[in-house]
Design a protein around this motif. Structure first.
Motif, PDB file in Angstrom:
ATOM      1  N   ILE A  51       0.851  -1.182   0.000  1.00 51.01           N
ATOM      2  CA  ILE A  51       0.000   0.000   0.000  1.00 51.01           C
ATOM      3  C   ILE A  51       0.892   1.240   0.000  1.00 51.01           C
ATOM      4  O   ILE A  51       2.060   1.173   0.375  1.00 51.01           O
ATOM      5  N   ALA A  52       0.314   2.343  -0.430  1.00 50.95           N
ATOM      6  CA  ALA A  52       1.062   3.601  -0.445  1.00 50.95           C
ATOM      7  C   ALA A  52       1.262   4.076   0.992  1.00 50.95           C
ATOM      8  O   ALA A  52       0.308   4.204   1.752  1.00 50.95           O
ATOM      9  N   ASP A  75      -3.318   7.172   3.167  1.00 48.58           N
ATOM     10  CA  ASP A  75      -4.528   7.893   2.754  1.00 48.58           C
ATOM     11  C   ASP A  75      -5.685   6.931   2.458  1.00 48.58           C
ATOM     12  O   ASP A  75      -6.565   7.224   1.666  1.00 48.58           O
ATOM     13  N   ILE A  76      -5.694   5.784   3.134  1.00 46.34           N
ATOM     14  CA  ILE A  76      -6.727   4.780   2.938  1.00 46.34           C
ATOM     15  C   ILE A  76      -7.828   5.003   3.973  1.00 46.34           C
ATOM     16  O   ILE A  76      -7.545   5.176   5.158  1.00 46.34           O
ATOM     17  N   LEU A 136      -4.118   0.778  11.175  1.00 46.67           N
ATOM     18  CA  LEU A 136      -4.410   2.004  10.440  1.00 46.67           C
ATOM     19  C   LEU A 136      -5.359   2.851  11.271  1.00 46.67           C
ATOM     20  O   LEU A 136      -6.365   2.333  11.775  1.00 46.67           O
ATOM     21  N   THR A 137      -5.053   4.143  11.411  1.00 43.09           N
ATOM     22  CA  THR A 137      -5.939   5.034  12.152  1.00 43.09           C
ATOM     23  C   THR A 137      -6.814   5.801  11.172  1.00 43.09           C
ATOM     24  O   THR A 137      -6.478   5.941   9.998  1.00 43.09           O
ATOM     25  N   ASP A 138      -7.917   6.323  11.695  1.00 43.03           N
ATOM     26  CA  ASP A 138      -8.829   7.066  10.830  1.00 43.03           C
ATOM     27  C   ASP A 138      -8.295   8.448  10.453  1.00 43.03           C
ATOM     28  O   ASP A 138      -8.823   9.095   9.558  1.00 43.03           O
ATOM     29  N   ASP A 139      -7.208   8.897  11.105  1.00 37.49           N
ATOM     30  CA  ASP A 139      -6.630  10.200  10.758  1.00 37.49           C
ATOM     31  C   ASP A 139      -5.357  10.078   9.909  1.00 37.49           C
ATOM     32  O   ASP A 139      -4.598  11.028   9.778  1.00 37.49           O
ATOM     33  N   GLY A 140      -5.105   8.883   9.333  1.00 35.19           N
ATOM     34  CA  GLY A 140      -4.023   8.740   8.368  1.00 35.19           C
ATOM     35  C   GLY A 140      -2.678   8.297   8.898  1.00 35.19           C
ATOM     36  O   GLY A 140      -1.681   8.348   8.191  1.00 35.19           O
TER      37      GLY A 140
END
Length: 171
Positions: A51-52, A75-76, A136-140
């Motif tokens: 993933i990026a 940015d997912i 992964l967090t919701d704020d990137g």
């Protein structure tokens, strides 16, 4: 007089040994991992896909397969990630050395518990009995660490491993 000298030698030796042990545990074995990448296991292919990830920092140590840690930005969206990648229930990130300040295990664990971060499988058996976990967090923000899987826990605690586990590589 010689008793004092012996006592001082023992005390100084203990201090030097303690300082060396501390240094080796916290700094000595770790090294930066250049060219590290972040991968998540796809639900459709069951293969790890890169993933990026930007601002990726990773450390590892040859002394243990569970010392890998990484921090990055992504940015997912979490909604898209849950539909695309295999989630895992490993919600207890391992501590990192204090000098690797981007990885705060208690804070990451709190985010996972609060639901603002989700954990995904980054790779199965990256070392024998060790899986790579990606949060992964919701704020990137994103974090990576290694966890023992069922085979690893059985192998290291002396339990009979069984047929479900892959063959352990010869040393």
């Amino acid at each position: 007089m010689s008793g004092k000298v012996v006592g001082i030698v023992i005390l100084v030796s203990a201090l030097v040994a303690g300082a060396a042990l501390y240094y080796l545990q916290v700094y000595g074995f770790y090294h930066e991992v250049p060219g590290a990448k972040v991968e998540l296991v796809s639900l459709t292919s069951q293969e790890a896909e890169e993933i990026a990830a930007s601002n990726l920092r990773a450390i590892d140590a040859d002394s243990s397969p569970i010392r890998f840690r990484a921090c990055f930005e992504h940015d997912i969206s979490l909604a898209m990630a849950t539909e695309t990648y295999e989630m895992t229930n490993h919600t207890d990130p391992r501590n990192a050395p204090g000098w690797f300040d981007c990885f705060d295990a208690p804070a990451i664990g709190a985010e996972i518990e609060a639901g603002t971060a989700l954990t995904f499988l980054g790779g199965k058996n990256v070392h024998y009995g060790v899986d790579r976990i990606v949060a992964l967090t919701d704020d990137g923000r994103g974090y990576v660490w290694h966890e023992l899987n069922d085979c690893g826990e059985k192998s290291y605690d002396g339990t009979v491993v069984g047929e479900a586990c892959p063959e352990q590589p010869a040393n």
